[in-house]
Design an enzyme around this catalytic site. Sequence first.
Site, PDB file in Angstrom:
ATOM      1  N   GLU A 161      -5.360  -0.623   7.713  1.00  0.00           N
ATOM      2  CA  GLU A 161      -5.392  -1.388   9.100  1.00  0.00           C
ATOM      3  C   GLU A 161      -6.674  -2.451   9.297  1.00  0.00           C
ATOM      4  OE1 GLU A 161      -4.362   1.417  12.010  1.00  0.00           O
ATOM      5  OE2 GLU A 161      -2.560   1.878  11.090  1.00  0.00           O
ATOM      6  N   GLU A 266       4.817   4.407   5.663  1.00  0.00           N
ATOM      7  CA  GLU A 266       4.796   5.055   6.812  1.00  0.00           C
ATOM      8  C   GLU A 266       6.294   4.872   7.582  1.00  0.00           C
ATOM      9  OE1 GLU A 266       1.444   4.896   8.884  1.00  0.00           O
ATOM     10  OE2 GLU A 266       0.222   4.970   7.270  1.00  0.00           O
TER      11      GLU A 266
HETATM   12  C1  XIL Z   1      -0.831   9.276  12.955  1.00  0.00           C
HETATM   13  C2  XIL Z   1      -0.519  10.790  12.769  1.00  0.00           C
HETATM   14  O1  XIL Z   1       0.817  10.587  12.541  1.00  0.00           O
HETATM   15  C3  XIL Z   1      -0.789  11.478  14.267  1.00  0.00           C
HETATM   16  O2  XIL Z   1      -0.366  12.769  13.809  1.00  0.00           O
HETATM   17  C4  XIL Z   1      -2.396  11.194  14.399  1.00  0.00           C
HETATM   18  O3  XIL Z   1      -2.492  11.672  15.802  1.00  0.00           O
HETATM   19  C5  XIL Z   1      -2.580   9.698  14.758  1.00  0.00           C
HETATM   20  O4  XIL Z   1      -2.115   8.937  13.233  1.00  0.00           O
HETATM   21  N1  XIL Z   1      -0.975   4.594  11.045  1.00  0.00           N
HETATM   22  C6  XIL Z   1      -1.265   5.236  10.242  1.00  0.00           C
HETATM   23  C7  XIL Z   1      -1.139   6.741   9.945  1.00  0.00           C
HETATM   24  O5  XIL Z   1      -1.969   4.871   9.139  1.00  0.00           O
HETATM   25  O6  XIL Z   1      -2.415   7.503   9.668  1.00  0.00           O
HETATM   26  C8  XIL Z   1      -0.930   7.262  11.618  1.00  0.00           C
HETATM   27  O7  XIL Z   1      -0.537   8.567  11.794  1.00  0.00           O
HETATM   28  C9  XIL Z   1       0.160   6.451  12.244  1.00  0.00           C
HETATM   29  C10 XIL Z   1      -0.344   4.896  12.144  1.00  0.00           C
END
Ligand code: XIL
Length: 377
Positions: A161, A266
């Site tokens: 990101e 994701e």
């Molecule tokens: C999220 C997790 O799922 C949560 O448990 C945590 O509180 C916050 O992060 N993008 C990403 C992930 O790269 O690491 C994130 O994961 C969601 C968005």
Amino acid sequence: MKYSNTIQFKMAIAISISFLLSNCTVSKRTNEPLGLKESYKNSFLIGAALNGAQIDETDPIVAKTITHEFSAITPENVMKAEIIHPGWDIYNFNYADKLVALGKKYQIAVNGHTLIWHSQLPEFAKRINNSDSLRYYFENHIKTLASRYDGKIASWDVVNEALNEDGSLRNTIFLQKLGPNYIVEAFRLAQKAAPNTELYYNDFNIENPQKRAGAIDMIKKIQAAGVRIDGVGIQGHWQVNKVPFNNIEESIIAFSKLGLKVMFTELDITVLPNPWDSNTADVNMKAENNAYFNPYTSGIPDSIQQIFTKTYIDLFALFLKHKKEVTRVTFWGVNDHQSWLNDWPIKGRTNYPLLFDRNSKPKDTYYNILDLPKQIQ
Ligand code: XIL
């Protein structure tokens, strides 16, 4: 005559059934229904993000789902800096090591998530206010983690990101203190410490043209510096009626033209109202809960469920169309109960974004996705 016809008929039925069972829905080896990983084994890896309890295999039903369905796993949180590197020279490898052992035990590929990210940083790192100290943190963090798991995990999301929606570099602590070259440097350090691990850039919304252009620029800079980058992860946090299919297809083509593997890292599809006009997966953005934003506390209507299933089918059909370029599709969680979308961007909602319900029971959507490779080939 009549008797022998009946026997022949019964034999023919028996043979057809056993043919169907051995070739279509049941694997010969275990006599269990095929899982996603088997069904997609000639297409791409199918992954899930695991939380701590899942790494511990606490719930046998969920544990079974993980080993039966998935050929790849990503830690949802336990390899993030705030957990794995809580103090200057303090590392907490406990759950990361367990995750790697789980992958080894069941021959599931592990993707490390993530080395350099501005969110979920440990308190000490957030407070660093000079460049030398931040450089020390940055180098030490990458070297320690990348070398510890080199060859033991399949891949790293080296940088997560780093881009704004317009494709420019996000104004993070890393950009402020280390300058714009920090991304190339992160990949260079990871390459050195982890020669046997694939290295990826990961972000949300990089399928959108402006942000994609920024990602392509960044990737070209890494490549021009003679530094290795093996793939790009499109996160895939989408809304049920607004999946940008054309942008996704154009991005698969554009990123693979750079010689990179393309992954959906994701994946989840929210069915709940979005508090903002735009789509985001920025973990730092939050909104207030109220009944309007949490409409399906005791189940989703059939009409929405059908749109949800159709959306997943269309997405996987697109992924299968590009199975030469797409190497992995990872869901952000195993089941709806675990999903971060119950608490983000609004805390305490009931969301339904995955293929397995709150009890880890496969939805109809799951069966549609399971069968798709057979239907498309
Ligand atoms: C999220 C997790 O799922 C949560 O448990 C945590 O509180 C916050 O992060 N993008 C990403 C992930 O790269 O690491 C994130 O994961 C969601 C968005």
